[in-house]
Design a protein around this motif. Structure first.
Motif, short mmCIF file in Angstrom:
data_model
loop_
_atom_site.label_atom_id
_atom_site.label_comp_id
_atom_site.label_asym_id
_atom_site.label_seq_id
_atom_site.Cartn_x
_atom_site.Cartn_y
_atom_site.Cartn_z
N GLU A 25 31.37 79.66 4.46
CA GLU A 25 30.77 78.90 3.35
C GLU A 25 30.65 79.76 2.10
O GLU A 25 30.94 79.31 0.99
N GLU A 26 30.26 81.02 2.27
CA GLU A 26 30.12 81.92 1.13
C GLU A 26 31.46 82.24 0.50
O GLU A 26 31.58 82.33 -0.73
N LEU A 27 32.49 82.40 1.34
CA LEU A 27 33.83 82.71 0.82
C LEU A 27 34.35 81.54 -0.02
O LEU A 27 34.93 81.74 -1.10
N ARG A 28 34.16 80.34 0.48
CA ARG A 28 34.61 79.17 -0.28
C ARG A 28 33.88 79.05 -1.60
O ARG A 28 34.47 78.75 -2.64
N ALA A 29 32.58 79.28 -1.57
CA ALA A 29 31.79 79.18 -2.80
C ALA A 29 32.19 80.27 -3.79
O ALA A 29 32.31 80.01 -5.00
N ARG A 30 32.41 81.49 -3.29
CA ARG A 30 32.74 82.61 -4.16
C ARG A 30 34.11 82.44 -4.82
O ARG A 30 34.30 82.79 -5.98
N THR A 31 35.08 81.88 -4.07
CA THR A 31 36.44 81.73 -4.59
C THR A 31 36.67 80.40 -5.27
O THR A 31 37.67 80.22 -5.97
N GLY A 32 35.77 79.43 -5.04
CA GLY A 32 35.99 78.09 -5.60
C GLY A 32 37.16 77.38 -4.95
O GLY A 32 37.76 76.48 -5.53
N ASN A 33 37.50 77.78 -3.73
CA ASN A 33 38.65 77.22 -3.01
C ASN A 33 38.13 76.51 -1.75
O ASN A 33 37.25 77.02 -1.06
N THR A 34 38.69 75.33 -1.46
CA THR A 34 38.25 74.60 -0.27
C THR A 34 38.66 75.29 1.01
O THR A 34 38.10 75.01 2.08
N GLY A 35 39.66 76.16 0.92
CA GLY A 35 40.10 76.90 2.10
C GLY A 35 40.95 76.10 3.06
O GLY A 35 41.22 76.54 4.18
N SER A 36 41.45 74.93 2.63
CA SER A 36 42.19 74.07 3.55
C SER A 36 43.50 74.71 4.00
O SER A 36 44.01 74.38 5.07
N GLY A 37 44.05 75.61 3.22
CA GLY A 37 45.32 76.24 3.59
C GLY A 37 45.16 77.61 4.20
O GLY A 37 46.12 78.37 4.29
#
Length: 421
Positions: free
Chosen positions: A285-297
């Motif tokens: 959750e923190e990685l997604r928030a920090r990068t602004g990326n949904t992380g779907s890929g």
């Protein structure tokens, strides 16, 4: 319904309706350009992307679809615009829907390529569509047989409204979106509302039909079922998808101290998208928030995040036709232990040759494995270089760069076969 402005004294003032014609706003030049950049304005509740503008790539017709779109269920969407009265729009749109109903995925990619070029975008057309549809690497892509229609106009007469309601009852999916312009202190305000079917009714009317279509797609879809067995020293990982193989190899390289920069450089063909990365030891959750990326890929699950050099890393899932080259490049970074990659359910015999005391094998996944006296040798690249020198063959490709393990192995095998006659 009218549009009102509420004053500070809580009184309502009507904002008069005007017309696009009186304001000098034209369908293609102005309205269409605005809507293509914000297609969600006329497709409420249905995630939609624009594939093409003024599409007319069909034989024997000189008319063009204003906006050709795609929704999340892989259905093509015909969007027709009229700046004023929408009379007879449904007939024209139905003809267009019939003409594109046989469009194949590769044709949609080509249409999107032309559209991206026309707006000056450098996005990759096929990857843009696959990302929108959330398709995994290797997953077959196909368009739905169903085509949706969106009619957008300032007004819809009784005849058109009656026709659309009847056509929807017969199983078609037509939606009427009313766009009414208002002028307030020199600003243009648009009142945009889906009027047929009403959004609340639309969910009820199409839910069952869309569910059945989705189930049909799931039943008929044929995913890429190729699986691999990865062996790293005495550890064996069975039944892995190709993208998981490269994840495990990158994880091994990082555990051995190979730097992030070295891995990224070795996978330069990936275009810098090897990792989703941020400083610190972060959760998903923190990685997604920090990068602004949904992380779907990316492999973003907490249990699969990697940590190195004070950063949290999520490995890409998307490798496409670079997968095997990328696997070979990462294997070359790992000095030990021995690594072997085999197809779990091979459909053809591997290519095996013997030379200089070595057995060199290339399986259907094009992975190169070298054995000596039955023992897997790793890394394979130095051995292939030595064999290439003994066979008097070059190790560079046509661009003057050294070939990766897979390419060099294929050349060595070919040369050994030619030598054997």
């Amino acid at each position: 319904m009218a549009l009102y402005e509420m004053s500070d004294s809580y009184t309502l003032s009507t904002i008069p309706v005007t017309s696009f014609t009186s304001m000098g706003i034209y369908e293609r030049t102005h309205l269409q350009k605005a809507l293509r950049a914000q297609i969600s304005a006329i497709t409420p509740g249905v995630k939609t992307m624009v594939l093409a503008e003024e599409f007319g790539d069909w034989v024997g017709a000189n008319r063009r679809i204003d906006l050709l779109c795609l929704d999340k269920e892989a259905k093509l969407v015909v969007v027709e615009l009229k700046r004023e009265d929408g009379s007879s729009m449904e007939l024209q749109a139905i003809r267009y829907a019939a003409m594109i109903s046989t469009m194949r995925f590769e044709q949609a990619v080509e249409a999107h390529r032309k559209y991206l070029e026309s707006i000056g975008s450098t996005d990759h057309p096929e990857q843009s569509i696959r990302d929108f549809l959330e398709l995994d690497d290797g997953e077959p892509a196909a368009l739905s047989d169903e085509v949706r229609i969106v009619l957008a106009a300032a007004t819809f007469g009784t005849e058109l409204s009656t026709s659309v309601l009847w056509l929807n009852k017969q199983g078609l999916d037509l939606r009427c979106v009313q766009i009414r312009p208002h002028l307030l202190d020199g600003r243009i305000l648009l009142d945009i509302q889906q009027v047929i079917p009403l959004p609340e009714a639309a969910q009820y009317q199409v839910a069952i039909r869309e569910k059945e279509a989705q189930q049909a797609v799931v039943r008929t879809s044929e995913r890429n079922l190729t699986k691999y067995q990865l062996t790293i020293g005495d550890r064996v990982y069975s039944n892995l998808a190709g993208r998981r193989v490269i994840y495990e190899l990158i994880a091994e390289a990082i555990s051995q101290g190979v730097t992030i920069a070295t891995i990224t450089e070795a996978l330069a063909g990936k275009g810098g998208a090897v990792f989703l990365s941020a400083e610190g030891r972060l959760s998903e959750e923190e990685l997604r928030a920090r990068t602004g990326n949904t992380g779907s890929g990316y492999f973003c699950q907490d249990s699969l995040l990697l940590h190195a050099e004070g950063r949290t890393l999520a490995v890409s899932k998307r490798w496409g036709d670079q997968l095997m080259d990328s696997i070979s490049s990462v294997v070359d970074l790992i000095s030990s232990p021995a690594i072997a990659i085999e197809v779990s359910t091979p459909t053809m015999d591997p290519d095996i040759v013997r030379f200089g005391g070595y057995e060199i094998m290339q399986d259907q996944s094009t992975t190169i494995t070298i054995r000596k006296e039955g023992v897997v040798c790793s890394p394979t690249k130095p051995i292939l270089r030595d064999l290439a020198a003994q066979l008097s063959i070059g190790v560079n490709n046509s661009a003057g760069k050294e070939m990766n393990t897979r390419q060099l192995g294929a050349r060595v095998i070919e040369s050994i076969k030619a030598l054997a006659g």
